[in-house]
Design a protein around this motif. Structure first.
Motif, PDB file in Angstrom:
ATOM      1  N   LEU B 182      -5.532  -7.553   0.147  1.00  0.00           N
ATOM      2  CA  LEU B 182      -5.828  -8.087   1.675  1.00  0.00           C
ATOM      3  C   LEU B 182      -7.061  -7.653   2.461  1.00  0.00           C
ATOM      4  CD1 LEU B 182      -2.461  -7.402   2.724  1.00  0.00           C
ATOM      5  CD2 LEU B 182      -2.941  -9.154   2.112  1.00  0.00           C
TER       6      LEU B 182
ATOM      7  N   GLY C 109      -1.722  -2.214   2.165  1.00  0.00           N
ATOM      8  CA  GLY C 109      -1.747  -3.763   2.429  1.00  0.00           C
ATOM      9  C   GLY C 109      -1.428  -4.156   1.025  1.00  0.00           C
ATOM     10  N   ALA C 113       1.947  -7.253   0.660  1.00  0.00           N
ATOM     11  CA  ALA C 113       1.724  -8.624  -0.161  1.00  0.00           C
ATOM     12  C   ALA C 113       1.977  -8.606  -1.268  1.00  0.00           C
ATOM     13  CB  ALA C 113      -0.378  -8.382  -0.127  1.00  0.00           C
ATOM     14  N   LEU C 123      -4.073 -16.798  -0.798  1.00  0.00           N
ATOM     15  CA  LEU C 123      -4.119 -14.882  -0.475  1.00  0.00           C
ATOM     16  C   LEU C 123      -4.885 -15.214   1.316  1.00  0.00           C
ATOM     17  CD1 LEU C 123      -5.516 -12.032  -0.617  1.00  0.00           C
ATOM     18  CD2 LEU C 123      -7.352 -12.622  -1.160  1.00  0.00           C
ATOM     19  N   VAL C 127      -2.793 -12.998   4.265  1.00  0.00           N
ATOM     20  CA  VAL C 127      -3.551 -12.008   5.413  1.00  0.00           C
ATOM     21  C   VAL C 127      -3.272 -12.441   6.572  1.00  0.00           C
ATOM     22  CG1 VAL C 127      -5.244 -11.417   5.956  1.00  0.00           C
ATOM     23  CG2 VAL C 127      -6.031 -12.082   3.257  1.00  0.00           C
ATOM     24  N   ALA C 130       0.267 -11.474   6.393  1.00  0.00           N
ATOM     25  CA  ALA C 130       0.352  -9.431   6.772  1.00  0.00           C
ATOM     26  C   ALA C 130       0.268  -9.294   8.004  1.00  0.00           C
ATOM     27  CB  ALA C 130      -0.770  -8.912   5.640  1.00  0.00           C
ATOM     28  N   LYS C 145      -4.367  -1.294   6.450  1.00  0.00           N
ATOM     29  CA  LYS C 145      -4.173  -2.220   5.252  1.00  0.00           C
ATOM     30  C   LYS C 145      -4.847  -1.405   3.957  1.00  0.00           C
ATOM     31  CE  LYS C 145      -9.014  -4.382   5.978  1.00  0.00           C
ATOM     32  NZ  LYS C 145      -9.273  -5.224   7.078  1.00  0.00           N
TER      33      LYS C 145
END
Lengths: 327, 185, 339, 281
Positions: B182, C109, C113, C123, C127, C130, C145
């Motif tokens: 991320l 993180g 995910a 992605l 993000v 998240a 993360k």
């Protein structure tokens, strides 16, 4: 933070025998009432101003706790309470020599835990039950697991049967003796773990967060067993973050960031909800109710800590108005 | 305390739980990666042996190897694993080889040592088991060689990856500053 | 239980389940369970070890399929083998009891995910999600993360596990003993966040708990599961009021309710359906000062619910106006008395 | 589909079938030792007749243990494809191998079927069946607890010779103790991952990379939790006074009776006969 309550309600500072010897750190007066039962006896466990740090070398060592003193007398029920990371669990592991202090000494029945030759006797004297029920059972059958400690102590086989029967009976697990542990619930496994310790006939049982992985039913099972053992004269040290388990103790130590922040009877502690809150701890509901009632009716004692005490207090105050009751 | 030799409590329990994993992997399909060869599927059941010997020394690895061997002997579907000389004996060497490799290389780079030990431990399993099967007359050399490549290679790769992931995390020699997926800015 | 209004997001009807069905080791676990979960509600399931509660909640997202009876999630019938089970699991987020069993990546993180990446969500969106999920549970995105999942406290692990499910953007959140093993501060924090999710984000929450303080704090409906069937269904208030007549439920009351029940059994006319600390204190004070005459009904709840910071804040029912509450009438405390 | 996750309930280590026969009641130490010797001698026997005799003994064991032969056959079933593949491979290629190849029955290109290759096929197939039967009788007649006790009891005398046998017995016990625990843990992890969108067992079986990738998020946490458990278990064992290498007493004591010894001697005699008797072919 180093909260030490100025002894507003401290009833028994005179009894703090340790003060005379200068053993208590001079950081102010504690809420500390000396143990009623057994203050004349020699302590079973004596923890003298110990500190412990993880890791080697002064540069990278992390202090788990500093300057902790504690005495446990035979038959006493002591609770150590604190948030995660307060050092309470590390302290517990000093009580039977699994860890030895970096500074200071721990004496168990007159033996120093640093003395390797006494290890076995210390373990026999102070038994310990750990957090995870699954990670302390060794054998594939309940009764074999109870026997494990006895085998280690070299107890003659002829004597084992009796001790195993007794220990399983004491925790109410006799009917499960031939079962494999994985068929038991968490509370049952933890009772087997206690039986394994009881069979070794210790003088003191240390519960190192032994209820924290159990549901409330499992916890109630364990507390009932522990209460019974204490009534039969076994010293108990329980390490917990559940305030409800503390109410039954004779004495409570509150650990915070590696130090003893508060010490006293449960009643003394619960009278200071603001302080406990600051330490991230909770006050039992019955105690909170008592305090709120006290705010409305000053005659109502604010230090009631259990359901029974609150009810008794209502009876006391309402006694005069008995005609209102129809029972 | 550090200098203790023989079976310390720690070694006993590590050997115990890793043997349990070896047995469990054998009893569930997760111990196998399907590769169509005469030796059946590729396996990851030997990885506990490698991890045990890297972490706690070759005696621990040998004991886990022995227990793994016994469980593969008892649970075997493939005929020649019902011969203890094929299923048990070669497994005793997985631990020794991976430990030697690890100790030999670790002075240069611990991370690499773990990976190479993972590879060599796995290769030991493949070569000795198939070699024994040939010696005992269950397999001819040709099919054995094919199996060694078809099974042994994926086994070794998986072994390197898992061994590295588990041991490096445990020894806390994880590369610092790893970034999450991320972390995209 | 018969009500089947449009707002029901999950219904379970006549559900039976037997483990190892058709073998000599068959273990029956559920016998005809009926359950209705209205959208936006917060439902507690209470039950002993072995009452079948974990079997039941595994039916909610199709980990177990109905052997007999039906589970309907948002109109999709789970007994239908053709149903898109991944879609169901996205709609019903299930958080298990032990966070250790559900965190499997090395970095916080990556773990959060895991689900959206498995679904192939781009992605950049992952993000965003998240960030949202971590914010909701109280984990700082930038700080956490890249943290290792090994070096976390029990409370943090539980938050990561929760965020890992929330990131799937479920419509129903199912939690198995969400606070077991947490210290009081982490527990309060987590409960407050779950309540916010329910109240502000409108997420439907179903949770299993043994802790009656928690049930009192969070739930607007309670189901008590015993020996594989629903033994009680009502509001927490109704449950606590009924405990005297229903020892078979084996439900322990919160200590405040224990006090009121003890007083009640000693002849004081206290209202045993009140359960928050201020309410209980009010009743106790009334009893102590001899005001609790036989005919006196409880006074309406005082507006003053500001307990000290340690207390559970206020009773758990304030959502009647929108009419989704299945038992709004029960809030009328006069009628609950003496049930 | 739903059954996919019910690992725990399907896992039984050991498959104990109590019938109360003499085999069941035999001292587990002697039973284990006799079984080990018997299996070893089966794998050392290379003659047709010897293996047929061995098979008869194994069948007799089933009768003696009062276990239906179907249990032994069910252990055999999953192995049949492997037996066939192996037999064909051996028949086709083994003739080119080392050792005396004997009479050539068939020869075409690189394929040579010889008396030696036929022998290898028949003997190893028979041997396989015998060992499956022998192991089945052992595991069906001995509970897993008795087995671990048997191992421990057998090894105990060796302890006097400075061999860390107690440690080994304890390792076996811990391993057996934790298999079900790990199985449950794995089941929970699979369910947690499925709840977050993982799909198990849907990848085609030839899709090795995919299947392998599925395994990692299960296996690595399994190792990690196992090692954490090990640490805690070590503490608990120390707290209960366990010191490695120190003399311990034993709760379980087995006393081999006359019948046990007779049965064991009979087993020894059969094993010896299988290896040393001059079977004509």
């Amino acid at each position: 933070m180093r909260t030490v309550v100025a002894g507003a309600t401290s009833p028994a500072t005179a009894g703090a025998a340790g003060n005379a010897n200068g053993e208590w750190p001079a950081e102010g007066r504690r809420i500390h009432s000396c143990v009623a039962k057994g203050s004349s006896m020699k302590p079973l466990i004596e923890v003298n101003q110990i500190s412990f740090s993880y890791g080697q070398g002064p540069s990278q060592s992390v202090a788990a706790f500093t300057d902790v003193s504690l005495r446990v007398y035979p038959g006493e029920y002591v609770a150590v309470i604190g948030q995660n990371g307060s050092g309470k669990s590390t302290l517990a592991k000093h009580l039977n020599g699994i860890l030895t202090p970096t500074r200071g000494d721990v004496w168990v029945a007159g033996m120093n835990t640093k003395d390797a030759s006494c290890k076995q006797q210390i373990r026999r004297c102070v038994g310990m039950v750990f957090q995870s029920p699954d990670n302390q059972l060794v054998a594939t059958i309940v009764e074999d697991d109870v026997a494990f400690g006895l085998e280690n102590l070299g107890v003659p086989p002829g004597e084992m049967q009796e001790r195993i029967d007794e220990a399983l009976e004491a925790v109410g697990m006799s009917e499960y003796r031939h079962r494999p542990p994985h068929f038991l619930s968490g509370g049952q496994k933890q009772r087997v773990a206690i039986a394994g310790i009881l069979a070794m006939r210790p003088d003191c049982l240390v519960l190192d967060e032994a209820t924290s992985m159990l549901d409330s039913f499992g916890r109630a099972e364990i507390l009932a067993v522990v209460r019974r053992l204490n009534q039969q004269g076994m010293a108990i040290v329980t390490i917990t973050h559940h305030m409800s388990e503390v109410a039954e103790a004779d004495r409570v130590l509150v650990m915070h960031e590696g130090r003893v922040a508060l010490e006293g009877t449960p009643r003394e502690l619960f009278a200071h909800p603001d302080q406990l809150e600051a330490l991230g701890l909770d006050v039992p509901e019955a105690s909170r109710v008592a305090q709120q009632v006290h705010a409305r009716i000053p005659a109502f004692r604010r230090d009631a800590i259990s359901v029974e005490e609150v009810v008794a207090e209502v009876d006391r105050l309402a006694g005069s108005g008995g005609e209102r009751r129809h029972g | 305390m550090e200098k203790q030799i023989g079976f310390t409590v720690r070694r006993i329990v590590v050997a115990g739980v890793l043997s349990a994993i070896a047995i469990l992997l054998g009893f569930t399909r997760w111990g196998y990666i399907p590769v169509p060869t005469p030796a059946g599927n590729a396996t990851i059941m030997h990885i506990p042996v490698i991890i045990g010997s890297i972490m706690e020394g070759w005696p621990v690895g040998t004991v886990i190897g022995f227990i793994f061997g016994l469980s593969s002997f008892v649970g075997a579907d493939v005929p020649f694993f019902k011969d203890p000389l094929v299923s048990v004996l070669p497994r005793l060497f997985i631990g020794i080889v991976s430990w030697l490799v690890f100790v030999g290389i670790r002075r240069w780079n611990v991370y690499a040592a773990i990976g190479v030990a993972g590879f060599m431990g796995s290769a030991t399993n493949t070569i000795l088991v198939l070699g024994m099967a040939v010696l005992r007359g269950y397999l001819a050399f040709g099919p054995a060689l094919v199996t060694a490549v078809a099974n042994g290679l994926p086994e070794a790769i998986v072994s390197v990856l898992i061994t590295l992931a588990v041991v490096s995390a445990w020894m806390r020699i994880d590369r610092k500053g790893r970034r999450s997926k991320l972390d995209v800015d | 239980m018969g009500e089947s209004n449009r707002g029901d997001i999950l219904t379970v009807s006549n559900l039976h389940h037997t483990y190892l069905q058709g073998t000599p080791l068959a273990q029956p676990a559920l016998f005809g369970v009926n359950l209705v979960i209205p959208a936006g509600s917060c439902v507690a399931i209470i039950g002993h070890t072995g009452s079948g509660k974990s079997t039941l909640i595994q039916h909610f997202n199709g980990l177990l399929r109905p052997q007999m009876g039906e589970v309907v999630v948002n109109g999709a019938r789970l007994s239908n083998p053709q149903v898109d089970i991944r879609a169901i699991r996205q709609q019903v987020g299930l958080v298990f009891q032990n966070p250790e069993d559900q965190i499997f990546e090395r970095l916080v993180g990556d773990d959060i995910a895991y689900g959206p990446l498995k679904q192939g969500i781009p992605l950049s969106e992952v993000v965003q999600r998240a960030k949202w999920a971590m914010g909701v549970v109280g984990l700082d995105f930038d700080e956490m993360k890249n943290r290792s999942t090994f070096a976390m406290s029990g409370g943090e692990k539980r938050k990561v596990a929760l965020a890992g499910v929330l990131v799937l953007r479920p419509q129903i959140l199912v939690l198995d003993e969400p606070t077991a093993g947490l210290d009081p501060r982490s527990r309060r924090d987590l409960l407050r966040r779950i309540r916010d999710l329910n109240r502000s984000e409108g997420l439907t929450v179903v949770f299993v708990s043994h802790n009656m303080e928690e049930v009192a704090y969070l739930a607007d409906t309670v189901y008590v599961l015993a020996a594989g069937h629903i033994a009680f269904h009502g509001t927490p208030r109704e449950l606590f009021g009924a405990l005297d007549e229903r020892p078979d439920l084996q439900v322990g009351a919160p200590p405040g309710v224990e006090i009121l029940r003890a007083l009640h059994s000693r002849g004081y006319h206290v209202d045993t359906t009140r359960f928050t600390v201020p309410e209980v204190a009010e009743e106790v004070a009334a009893a102590a000062s001899g005001q609790r005459g036989p005919a006196a009904a409880a006074e309406p709840p005082s507006g003053d619910l500001s307990a000290p910071p340690t207390a559970w804040e206020g009773p758990a029912h304030r959502r009647e106006p929108d009419g989704r509450h299945p038992h709004a009438h029960a809030e009328d405390r006069g009628d609950a008395h003496g049930r | 589909m739903a059954g996919d996750f019910e690992l725990t309930r399907n896992i039984t280590i050991g498959q104990y079938l109590p019938t109360g026969s003499v085999i069941h009641r035999m001292d587990p130490r002697l039973k284990l030792l006799a079984a080990a010797l018997w299996i070893l001698s089966i794998s050392l026997c290379h003659t047709y007749l010897g293996n047929v005799a061995g098979l008869c003994v194994c069948l007799a064991l089933f009768a003696l243990a009062r276990i239906p032969l179907s249990y032994g056959l069910s252990g055999l079933k999953p192995a049949i494809p492997f037996i066939l593949i192996l037999a064909i491979l051996q028949l086709l290629f083994y003739g080119n191998g080392y050792g005396p190849s004997g009479q050539v029955y068939f020869h075409w290109g690189i394929l040579r079927i010889t008396s030696a290759s036929v022998r290898v096929v028949v003997v190893s197939t028979l041997r396989f069946v015998e060992i499956i039967f022998a192991v089945s009788v052992l595991t069906l007649s001995t509970s897993i607890t008795e087995l671990t006790h048997g191992v421990e009891g057998l090894l105990r005398p060796l302890g006097r010779m400075k061999v860390p046998v107690h440690a080994f017995a304890l390792i076996v016990t811990i391993a057996v103790r934790f298999v079900p625990t790990f199985a449950m843990e794995m089941e929970k992890m699979m369910k947690a991952q499925a709840s977050r969108g993982a799909e198990f067992g849907t990848g085609s079986w030839w899709n090795i990379a995919r299947r392998t990738r599925d395994v990692f998020p299960l296996i690595i946490p399994l190792f990690n939790t196992a090692l954490v458990r090990a640490e805690e278990l070590a503490l608990a064992m120390e707290a209960r006074g366990y010191v490695p290498g120190q003399a311990r007493t034993a709760y379980r004591r087995y006393r081999a009776g006359g019948r046990d010894i007779v049965m064991f001697l009979a087993g020894m005699a059969l094993s010896a006969a299988l290896v040393f008797a001059p079977f004509p072919f």
